[in-house]
Design a protein around this motif. Structure first.
Motif, PDB file in Angstrom:
ATOM      1  N   ASN A   1       0.859  -1.180   0.000  1.00  0.00           N
ATOM      2  CA  ASN A   1       0.000   0.000   0.000  1.00  0.00           C
ATOM      3  C   ASN A   1       0.901   1.238   0.000  1.00  0.00           C
ATOM      4  N   LEU A   2       0.730   2.090  -1.004  1.00  0.00           N
ATOM      5  CA  LEU A   2       1.654   3.235  -1.133  1.00  0.00           C
ATOM      6  C   LEU A   2       1.567   4.212   0.037  1.00  0.00           C
ATOM      7  N   ASP A   3       0.419   4.235   0.698  1.00  0.00           N
ATOM      8  CA  ASP A   3       0.290   5.133   1.852  1.00  0.00           C
ATOM      9  C   ASP A   3       1.276   4.776   2.966  1.00  0.00           C
ATOM     10  N   ASN A   4       1.736   3.542   2.978  1.00  0.00           N
ATOM     11  CA  ASN A   4       2.707   3.132   3.994  1.00  0.00           C
ATOM     12  C   ASN A   4       4.145   3.414   3.571  1.00  0.00           C
ATOM     13  N   HIS A   5       4.325   4.080   2.451  1.00  0.00           N
ATOM     14  CA  HIS A   5       5.693   4.267   1.950  1.00  0.00           C
ATOM     15  C   HIS A   5       6.014   5.718   1.638  1.00  0.00           C
ATOM     16  N   ILE A   6       5.493   6.602   2.477  1.00  0.00           N
ATOM     17  CA  ILE A   6       5.776   8.028   2.295  1.00  0.00           C
ATOM     18  C   ILE A   6       7.278   8.285   2.430  1.00  0.00           C
ATOM     19  N   GLY A   7       7.925   7.538   3.311  1.00  0.00           N
ATOM     20  CA  GLY A   7       9.374   7.693   3.507  1.00  0.00           C
ATOM     21  C   GLY A   7      10.138   7.385   2.227  1.00  0.00           C
ATOM     22  N   VAL A   8       9.762   6.292   1.584  1.00  0.00           N
ATOM     23  CA  VAL A   8      10.395   5.905   0.323  1.00  0.00           C
ATOM     24  C   VAL A   8      10.186   7.004  -0.724  1.00  0.00           C
ATOM     25  N   LYS A   9       8.967   7.514  -0.768  1.00  0.00           N
ATOM     26  CA  LYS A   9       8.662   8.590  -1.714  1.00  0.00           C
ATOM     27  C   LYS A   9       9.580   9.789  -1.477  1.00  0.00           C
ATOM     28  N   ASN A  10       9.719  10.180  -0.212  1.00  0.00           N
ATOM     29  CA  ASN A  10      10.549  11.354   0.071  1.00  0.00           C
ATOM     30  C   ASN A  10      12.004  11.134  -0.343  1.00  0.00           C
ATOM     31  N   ILE A  11      12.525   9.941  -0.088  1.00  0.00           N
ATOM     32  CA  ILE A  11      13.904   9.650  -0.491  1.00  0.00           C
ATOM     33  C   ILE A  11      14.038   9.730  -2.009  1.00  0.00           C
ATOM     34  N   LEU A  12      13.063   9.184  -2.720  1.00  0.00           N
ATOM     35  CA  LEU A  12      13.134   9.182  -4.173  1.00  0.00           C
ATOM     36  C   LEU A  12      13.018  10.588  -4.745  1.00  0.00           C
ATOM     37  N   ILE A  13      12.216  11.411  -4.098  1.00  0.00           N
ATOM     38  CA  ILE A  13      12.092  12.800  -4.554  1.00  0.00           C
ATOM     39  C   ILE A  13      13.432  13.527  -4.348  1.00  0.00           C
ATOM     40  N   GLU A  14      14.064  13.269  -3.199  1.00  0.00           N
ATOM     41  CA  GLU A  14      15.405  13.821  -2.955  1.00  0.00           C
ATOM     42  C   GLU A  14      16.378  13.376  -4.040  1.00  0.00           C
ATOM     43  N   MET A  15      16.307  12.100  -4.369  1.00  0.00           N
ATOM     44  CA  MET A  15      17.212  11.541  -5.359  1.00  0.00           C
ATOM     45  C   MET A  15      16.950  12.167  -6.731  1.00  0.00           C
ATOM     46  N   GLY A  16      15.692  12.378  -7.026  1.00  0.00           N
ATOM     47  CA  GLY A  16      15.333  13.001  -8.293  1.00  0.00           C
ATOM     48  C   GLY A  16      15.821  14.436  -8.357  1.00  0.00           C
ATOM     49  N   THR A  17      15.783  15.111  -7.233  1.00  0.00           N
ATOM     50  CA  THR A  17      16.276  16.486  -7.182  1.00  0.00           C
ATOM     51  C   THR A  17      17.785  16.497  -7.435  1.00  0.00           C
ATOM     52  N   TYR A  18      18.466  15.592  -6.774  1.00  0.00           N
ATOM     53  CA  TYR A  18      19.913  15.446  -6.981  1.00  0.00           C
ATOM     54  C   TYR A  18      20.209  15.145  -8.454  1.00  0.00           C
ATOM     55  N   PHE A  19      19.421  14.270  -9.052  1.00  0.00           N
ATOM     56  CA  PHE A  19      19.584  13.915 -10.464  1.00  0.00           C
ATOM     57  C   PHE A  19      19.449  15.150 -11.355  1.00  0.00           C
ATOM     58  N   GLN A  20      18.482  15.990 -11.043  1.00  0.00           N
ATOM     59  CA  GLN A  20      18.258  17.161 -11.882  1.00  0.00           C
ATOM     60  C   GLN A  20      19.373  18.194 -11.694  1.00  0.00           C
ATOM     61  N   VAL A  21      19.918  18.282 -10.479  1.00  0.00           N
ATOM     62  CA  VAL A  21      21.053  19.184 -10.267  1.00  0.00           C
ATOM     63  C   VAL A  21      22.226  18.713 -11.134  1.00  0.00           C
ATOM     64  N   GLN A  22      22.440  17.387 -11.182  1.00  0.00           N
ATOM     65  CA  GLN A  22      23.467  16.850 -12.086  1.00  0.00           C
ATOM     66  C   GLN A  22      23.175  17.264 -13.521  1.00  0.00           C
ATOM     67  N   ASP A  23      21.896  17.124 -13.896  1.00  0.00           N
ATOM     68  CA  ASP A  23      21.492  17.477 -15.252  1.00  0.00           C
ATOM     69  C   ASP A  23      21.839  18.936 -15.554  1.00  0.00           C
ATOM     70  N   ASP A  24      21.530  19.802 -14.621  1.00  0.00           N
ATOM     71  CA  ASP A  24      21.829  21.221 -14.789  1.00  0.00           C
ATOM     72  C   ASP A  24      23.339  21.435 -14.894  1.00  0.00           C
ATOM     73  N   TYR A  25      24.085  20.724 -14.070  1.00  0.00           N
ATOM     74  CA  TYR A  25      25.537  20.849 -14.079  1.00  0.00           C
ATOM     75  C   TYR A  25      26.101  20.385 -15.431  1.00  0.00           C
ATOM     76  N   LEU A  26      25.645  19.205 -15.875  1.00  0.00           N
ATOM     77  CA  LEU A  26      26.161  18.643 -17.125  1.00  0.00           C
ATOM     78  C   LEU A  26      25.777  19.506 -18.327  1.00  0.00           C
ATOM     79  N   ASP A  27      24.643  20.192 -18.230  1.00  0.00           N
ATOM     80  CA  ASP A  27      24.218  21.055 -19.330  1.00  0.00           C
ATOM     81  C   ASP A  27      25.303  22.065 -19.669  1.00  0.00           C
ATOM     82  N   CYS A  28      26.026  22.523 -18.645  1.00  0.00           N
ATOM     83  CA  CYS A  28      27.082  23.520 -18.860  1.00  0.00           C
ATOM     84  C   CYS A  28      28.472  22.879 -18.883  1.00  0.00           C
ATOM     85  N   PHE A  29      28.722  21.945 -17.969  1.00  0.00           N
ATOM     86  CA  PHE A  29      30.081  21.425 -17.795  1.00  0.00           C
ATOM     87  C   PHE A  29      30.289  20.014 -18.348  1.00  0.00           C
ATOM     88  N   GLY A  30      29.217  19.385 -18.847  1.00  0.00           N
ATOM     89  CA  GLY A  30      29.363  18.027 -19.368  1.00  0.00           C
ATOM     90  C   GLY A  30      29.986  18.025 -20.758  1.00  0.00           C
TER      91      GLY A  30
END
Ligand code: MG
Ligand code: MG
Ligand code: MG
Ligand code: MG
Ligand code: MG
Ligand code: MG
Lengths: 332, 332
Positions: free
Chosen positions: A200-229
């Protein structure tokens, strides 16, 4: 291969009477837009499901996990086809954007809708009798809602003629990337696997938050690579500076810059002129954003590892760690 | 009023953190695009539901029927916003198309997606606990799938640079209008009411067929009025001839024309030049398409009445008849 099976079923969907021409149109459109990405999102469903269930999963369950993975690739194709039109982009995955092809043009908008409409067809065909069918529909609907709203903030803040750097902040950046990218790229694949595993996804809010953090980190990489990649490695040339994007780099630069440097940013950010772009890049070097990014990257990594290790389930930990390792220090 | 309630809930949906600017954007977009139509589709849900249940329906059930009606209006708004971009249209409902407004442009594509994404939010909020919730989701998904495919044939047959009148036939015309218009405008409202009344849609294939027939008749009227209707009454000037549309009129003209007249059509149909348009209109008069339409109209009406009267349920008959009477001999 699963993609071919799904495609063939969609091209013979009894809800529509295809003509030869219309079937060909859709087939060509699918082949051009759906496969050919990195398939990270799609494969994550399968990988996560295997980790959650151990290796003893039945073959038909593995097929279903692949089908869900493909649904996410379809979702991605839908977003990208339309995003490229709105961003007036030229290339995607090393080839011209779909709407740039002869005789396509704005029909690509409807093609995007067709991609989107394929998803519930696949879900209905394979999951209609599953106890988690409604949850799957609700999940895809909610994530699409969030992504469309993330796009909206992105579009509205980058609005031509309202270029106002002073609106840009880490908070705005986080909000855009969380909604525009993280939900569908990070949370959705794992949530699909959890539903298949009977959770039940309602029992996995913690997992969701970690994944959202990870996605944010991923996008920061994306932004970085856009200029420095390396454009050769990435298959595209970044244009975030020209496009006045609310990139992590510009937000960080605004944070570290003195008044004079801020002035330089205000004058040169968001201009197509390559001399302006060069000045912005030069400032990024002076402010050592490469160093700031390296620091951000290792901090994020440590924080994410700690959050993951605090999770009570070893199987869930394995899912999250495998995801994290795939993106840590990526170059493309 | 139901619209204001739904709008306010969407603007405070907890799945997204609105900023002041983004909330304002969506509100303005909704007010511009969702109300202001004829509301035929939306009101049909309520009317049909009342006829199916007798007058003793509870107030909250009536509210739900209105909410479903508004979902169809939202769906319509989504289709129209995007259709106007693809057709490069100028006006809609007597005002400029949404994408024509300053600062909107192609952001309208994402606004279309937001309109579409509102529908499952409304459905979830009000129908999540209903036994027919899954069927409602499946219904909206299937009808949207059909509409997008109808649009596709429409777009692909009207493709710039491939103008080929010889492809146009009554069969193609029927296929386009059935998928592009009839499912969502005629079948969907009644299907929603049937679900609310506890019916299984699989038992109502006959009703569906009648509604699809009615939708086809409605679109033939639309094609007729595009050329012969009064622009002042309709609030728009028809451009089907210029746009090389697979209209009932051109199909009928091709059917009745001699070789010379066919030649004239091939040379003048689908040209922006007003002299060409005038020649086509002149030919329509010569071929007495007004008479052909009057004959089509009374035949369709009789056939539809007979099919309706053959239906075993008086309540369903009443629903279908009320629908038919609303559109018979309409002038706009
Ligand atoms: Mg883009
Ligand atoms: Mg974009
Ligand atoms: Mg980027
Ligand atoms: Mg149009
Ligand atoms: Mg159109
Ligand atoms: Mg018309």
């Amino acid at each position: 291969e699963v993609y071919s099976i799904l495609k063939s079923e969609l091209l013979h969907d009894p809800s529509f009477e295809f003509t030869h021409d219309s079937r060909q149109w859709v087939e060509r459109m699918l082949d051009y837009n759906v496969p050919g990405g990195k398939l990270n999102r799609g494969l994550s469903v399968l990988d996560s499901y295997k980790l959650l269930k151990g290796e003893e999963s039945a073959n038909d369950e593995l097929f279903l996990a692949c089908a869900l993975g493909w649904c996410i690739e379809w979702l991605q194709a839908y977003f990208l086809v339309l995003d490229d039109i709105m961003d007036n982009s030229h290339t995607r995955r090393g080839q011209p954007c779909w709407f740039r092809l002869p005789k396509i043009g704005l029909i690509a908008i409807n093609d995007g809708l067709i991609l989107r409409n394929h998803i519930p067809r696949i879900l209905k065909k394979y999951f209609r009798e599953k106890p988690y069918y409604v949850d799957l529909l609700d999940l895809f609907n909610e994530v699409e809602f969030q992504t469309a709203h993330g796009q909206m903030i992105d579009l509205v803040t980058t609005l031509e003629g309202e270029k106002d750097l002073s609106k840009y902040s880490l908070l705005l950046h986080r909000r855009i990337v969380q909604y525009k990218t993280a939900y569908y790229s990070f949370y959705l694949p794992v949530a699909c696997a959890l539903l298949m595993a009977g959770e039940n996804l309602d029992n996995h809010i913690g997992v969701k938050n970690i994944l959202i953090e990870m996605g944010t980190y991923f996008q920061v990489q994306d932004d970085y690579l856009d200029c420095f990649g390396d454009p050769k490695v990435m298959g595209k040339v970044g244009t975030d500076i020209e496009d006045f994007k609310c990139s992590w780099l510009v937000v960080k630069a605004l944070e570290c810059a003195n008044e004079e440097q801020k002035q330089l940013l205000h004058e040169n950010y968001g201009k197509a002129d390559q001399a302006c772009v060069a000045k912005v890049k030069e400032l990024y070097k002076v402010l050592d954003l490469e160093g700031a990014f390296a620091e951000y990257e290792s901090n994020s990594y440590e924080k994410l590892r700690k959050s993951i290790e605090a999770h009570p389930s070893k199987a869930v930990q394995a899912v999250l760690k495998s995801f994290l390792e795939k993106i840590y220090k990526r170059l493309k």
